[in-house]
Enzyme design. Structure first.
Site, PDB file in Angstrom:
ATOM      1  CG  HIS A 142      -3.911   0.776   8.246  1.00 37.66           C
ATOM      2  ND1 HIS A 142      -4.173   1.709   7.293  1.00 37.66           N
ATOM      3  CD2 HIS A 142      -2.579   0.617   8.235  1.00 37.66           C
ATOM      4  CE1 HIS A 142      -3.050   2.109   6.733  1.00 37.66           C
ATOM      5  NE2 HIS A 142      -2.064   1.461   7.288  1.00 37.66           N
ATOM      6  CG  HIS A 149       1.768  -0.396   0.937  1.00 36.89           C
ATOM      7  ND1 HIS A 149       1.356   0.829   1.397  1.00 36.89           N
ATOM      8  CD2 HIS A 149       2.337  -1.028   1.993  1.00 36.89           C
ATOM      9  CE1 HIS A 149       1.674   0.946   2.670  1.00 36.89           C
ATOM     10  NE2 HIS A 149       2.265  -0.156   3.061  1.00 36.89           N
TER      11      HIS A 149
END
Ligand code: NAG
Length: 345
Positions: free
Chosen positions: A135, A91
């Protein structure tokens, strides 16, 4: 409050219309004074120069001529359909480091060398308009251009001819598939991408690993949003083929295997991805990866383990997950879990 309510710490596709964004690490970052922000490093460790500097080849990769003796490390997997194999996935595979916005300890090549065959990564445009691995925003974490990441995969596939990879990219800024096609082309990875022979494959129509290896189409590429297979046939729509269980889990027992996305969908005919990574609420609903429980979260068996949640899933859906996404895969016992799910010794 969250200044950018349209931005989520993690994945957005399929959920925006149906669920309010929760507080996230990014909203926490947004509230930090800029002097403090300057202290946060924004780039991940450099990729090995041998991989990041490789030039894309101009010709397609050569076809493998003989049948492989092992596929993804196991002879038993060669004749199994892609849709019938469970892979542990990294992930947020590009977010490598010790900070709260990092999800992995080892860089991309190390992940692959260790045995990871399913990669998930989040993309955004950086301030210069370069498609990058960021992110939520490139301010929170910028792990460099997507082309560099894809070049690393190309180099690794070149060197490992019996390995099949899955890459699931999160299209955080809802770009057109052509933007990703450009990165796949520039990096030289595109010739490895598998294109299904028809617009939609049923569960039992997926090729075997051996088929993929022999055709040298050893990358199965998905976009969580923005896929357009009429213009870019190899960038497959994630939610046509998969459903996912919830993310942002803070219960270490992972007591469910609910279908979370796509909304209002059924499990019928879909492969599925289990989000088996644990977050901790550091206050105000701000979630960061929990690094303290990895011995149980990433264990093969026992309460809260990969195996325990997968058993719940198999009980519900009658088949195993194709991807199980974890954080910090190098801690715990994720490949024992994977082998067990694949019924390998
Ligand atoms: C593969 O098929 C077997 C037998 O039907 C099943 O038990 C297993 O859960 C399947 N695995 C996946 C990932 O579909």
């Amino acid at each position: 409050m969250n200044m950018f309510p349209f931005l989520r710490r993690d994945k957005t596709a399929g959920k925006q219309k149906h669920q309010q964004p929760r507080n996230s690490f990014s909203s926490f970052i947004m509230r930090l004074p800029s002097a403090l922000l300057a202290l946060l490093p924004s780039s991940s460790p450099p990729l090995p120069s041998t991989t990041s500097l490789s030039l894309p080849s101009t010709t397609p990769a050569p076809l493998a001529t003989s049948a492989p003796t092992a596929c993804n490390g196991h002879p038993e997997l060669c004749n199994r359909a892609y849709s019938n194999i469970t892979q542990i996935g990294a992930h947020d595979s590009a977010f490598v480091g010790p900070l709260p916005q990092d999800n992995q300890n080892l860089d991309l090549t190390s992940q692959l060398n260790a045995g990871i065959r399913f990669l998930q990564a989040q993309t955004h445009l950086d301030a210069l308009g370069t498609l990058s691995l960021c992110h939520t925003t490139c301010l929170e974490k910028d792990a460099g251009p997507l082309t560099t990441y894809l070049s690393t995969l190309k180099t690794w596939l070149d060197a490992n001819p019996s390995e099949v990879l899955t890459l699931l990219l999160v299209n955080g800024d809802n770009l057109k598939a052509s933007a990703f096609d450009t990165a796949y082309t520039t990096s030289g990875l595109k010739p490895y991408a598998y294109t299904p022979p028809k617009p939609h494959l049923a569960l039992d129509e997926w090729p075997t690993l051996q088929d993929l290896i022999k055709a040298n189409t050893r990358l199965i590429a998905f976009l969580d949003a923005g896929a357009d297979t009429t213009s870019v046939p190899y960038l497959l729509d994630e939610f046509t083929y998969f459903f996912e269980t919830p993310y942002d889990t803070t219960d270490p027992s992972f007591p469910q295997c609910t279908l979370d996305r796509p909304p209002h969908a059924t499990a019928d005919g879909r492969m599925y991805i289990v989000n088996h990574f644990l977050d901790v609420d550091i206050g105000g609903g701000i979630l960061i990866p929990d690094r303290t429980a990895l011995d149980t979260t990433n264990a093969a068996t026992g309460k809260g383990s990969i195996g325990a949640q997968a058993d719940l899933c198999v009980g519900l859906y009658g088949r195993g997950p194709v991807g199980v996404l974890v954080d910090f895969f190098d801690q715990g016992d994720v490949f024992t879990a994977q082998n067990r799910l694949n019924r390998l010794a």
